[in-house]
Design a protein around this motif. Structure first.
Motif, PDB file in Angstrom:
ATOM      1  N   ALA A   1       0.846  -1.188   0.000  1.00  0.00           N
ATOM      2  CA  ALA A   1       0.000   0.000   0.000  1.00  0.00           C
ATOM      3  C   ALA A   1       0.885   1.242   0.000  1.00  0.00           C
ATOM      4  N   ILE A   2       0.664   2.126  -0.954  1.00  0.00           N
ATOM      5  CA  ILE A   2       1.472   3.340  -1.042  1.00  0.00           C
ATOM      6  C   ILE A   2       0.572   4.552  -1.220  1.00  0.00           C
ATOM      7  N   GLU A   3       1.066   5.694  -0.807  1.00  0.00           N
ATOM      8  CA  GLU A   3       0.456   6.966  -1.149  1.00  0.00           C
ATOM      9  C   GLU A   3       1.574   7.951  -1.453  1.00  0.00           C
ATOM     10  N   VAL A   4       1.416   8.659  -2.546  1.00  0.00           N
ATOM     11  CA  VAL A   4       2.386   9.665  -2.951  1.00  0.00           C
ATOM     12  C   VAL A   4       1.701  11.017  -2.811  1.00  0.00           C
ATOM     13  N   THR A   5       2.176  11.826  -1.890  1.00  0.00           N
ATOM     14  CA  THR A   5       1.591  13.140  -1.657  1.00  0.00           C
ATOM     15  C   THR A   5       2.496  14.205  -2.267  1.00  0.00           C
ATOM     16  N   ASP A   6       2.172  15.459  -2.017  1.00  0.00           N
ATOM     17  CA  ASP A   6       2.975  16.541  -2.583  1.00  0.00           C
ATOM     18  C   ASP A   6       4.426  16.483  -2.128  1.00  0.00           C
ATOM     19  N   SER A   7       4.662  16.019  -0.905  1.00  0.00           N
ATOM     20  CA  SER A   7       6.020  16.080  -0.361  1.00  0.00           C
ATOM     21  C   SER A   7       6.586  14.750   0.124  1.00  0.00           C
ATOM     22  N   ARG A   8       5.730  13.727   0.311  1.00  0.00           N
ATOM     23  CA  ARG A   8       6.201  12.488   0.898  1.00  0.00           C
ATOM     24  C   ARG A   8       5.678  11.281   0.131  1.00  0.00           C
ATOM     25  N   THR A   9       6.437  10.188   0.224  1.00  0.00           N
ATOM     26  CA  THR A   9       5.977   8.891  -0.260  1.00  0.00           C
ATOM     27  C   THR A   9       5.816   7.987   0.954  1.00  0.00           C
ATOM     28  N   HIS A  10       4.626   7.414   1.106  1.00  0.00           N
ATOM     29  CA  HIS A  10       4.274   6.664   2.310  1.00  0.00           C
ATOM     30  C   HIS A  10       3.981   5.212   1.950  1.00  0.00           C
ATOM     31  N   LEU A  11       4.572   4.284   2.711  1.00  0.00           N
ATOM     32  CA  LEU A  11       4.308   2.856   2.549  1.00  0.00           C
ATOM     33  C   LEU A  11       3.691   2.334   3.834  1.00  0.00           C
ATOM     34  N   LEU A  12       2.568   1.659   3.687  1.00  0.00           N
ATOM     35  CA  LEU A  12       1.926   1.027   4.835  1.00  0.00           C
ATOM     36  C   LEU A  12       2.301  -0.456   4.816  1.00  0.00           C
TER      37      LEU A  12
END
Length: 266
Positions: free
Chosen positions: A211-222
């Motif tokens: 699971a990933i989310e790419v935001t304006d400033s960060r890349t997040h992995l759950l």
């Protein structure tokens, strides 16, 4: 001809962090004994012993009142600094590495050196989820890829999409959408998201490995274990990780089926 044992040389450096710091400081620029003592934070007698040892190995040489690193000294300094940074990253990731799907996350782990790691605790059992929501609440755009759709995440995306504060392109596993459709209030939230002009949702029937989310400033992995339980999250501003996540998202986006309001069951 010098016949030094490389392992003994590694041990020589490892026994004293100050030796490594002196070498690293001289790689940056030539320095006097006083400036070296001040920048490294050692006494003059200690610095004198370090400089003698480094000079003996021809890693450092005196040049007037300054000391300079030699070509071989720079080679050693670069290597030991790189090793120290890699070990620092390994130590940081050691407790979560088993949940990182390294066959999917095909970027060097050193790119996670500055990552923020969030793990559950007795007082904050949902800390990784809260970190994910925090990032989503602060961004204007997001790429989402997941095999599950958390209720809090669903509510947040719905609210911000309807308000026009968040533009989203999300790809979700078929099972995740079916689970939402089975509950009336969640189904309504999903319908609102899909109906908004700010969100596009696609569905895939294949397995989504992370699971990933790419935001304006960060890349997040759950990160989840084999039972699907969230064990940790990582987020970073590393550009290489971001590029990888965007490629992975595009891979699933390209095979996904667009979800419309009419597709959402009653």
């Amino acid at each position: 001809m010098t016949d030094a044992d490389p392992l003994e040389e590694i041990e020589f450096l490892a026994r004293s962090a100050n030796r490594i710091e002196v070498l690293a400081a001289l790689v940056e620029e030539p320095q006097t004994r006083q400036s070296l003592a001040d920048s490294v934070g050692v006494s003059q007698p200690t610095l004198g012993r370090i400089l003698r040892d480094l000079t003996k190995r021809k890693w450092v040489r005196a040049d007037g009142d300054q000391y300079r690193v030699t070509a071989t000294g720079e080679l050693v300094a670069t290597g030991i600094t790189d090793l120290r940074e890699r070990l620092a990253t390994e130590t940081k990731l050691r407790d979560v590495i088993e949940w990182i799907p390294t066959d999917t996350v095909d970027v060097g782990l050193h790119h996670f050196a500055d990552a923020r790691i969030t793990t559950p605790s007795q007082t904050r059992p949902n800390a990784p989820i809260k970190r994910m929501l925090e990032l989503l609440s602060e961004t204007d755009h997001a790429l989402l890829l997941s095999h599950a759709f958390n209720e809090q995440k669903l509510q947040l995306i719905r609210d911000r999409s309807v308000e026009g504060k968040l533009t989203t392109r999300g790809v979700f596993a078929e099972d995740a959408i079916e689970a939402i459709e089975a509950t009336a209030d969640l189904r309504e939230l999903l319908a609102d998201i899909v109906a908004s002009e700010a969100a596009e949702i696609r569905v895939v029937s294949t397995d989504i490995p992370v699971a990933i989310e790419v935001t304006d400033s960060r890349t997040h992995l759950l990160l989840r274990n084999d039972e699907g339980i969230v064990r940790a999250s990582l987020d970073t501003d590393d550009e290489t990780v971001r590029a990888w996540a965007e490629r992975l998202h595009e891979k699933y986006w390209s095979i996904g089926t667009p979800l419309s309001v009419d597709d959402i069951g009653d």
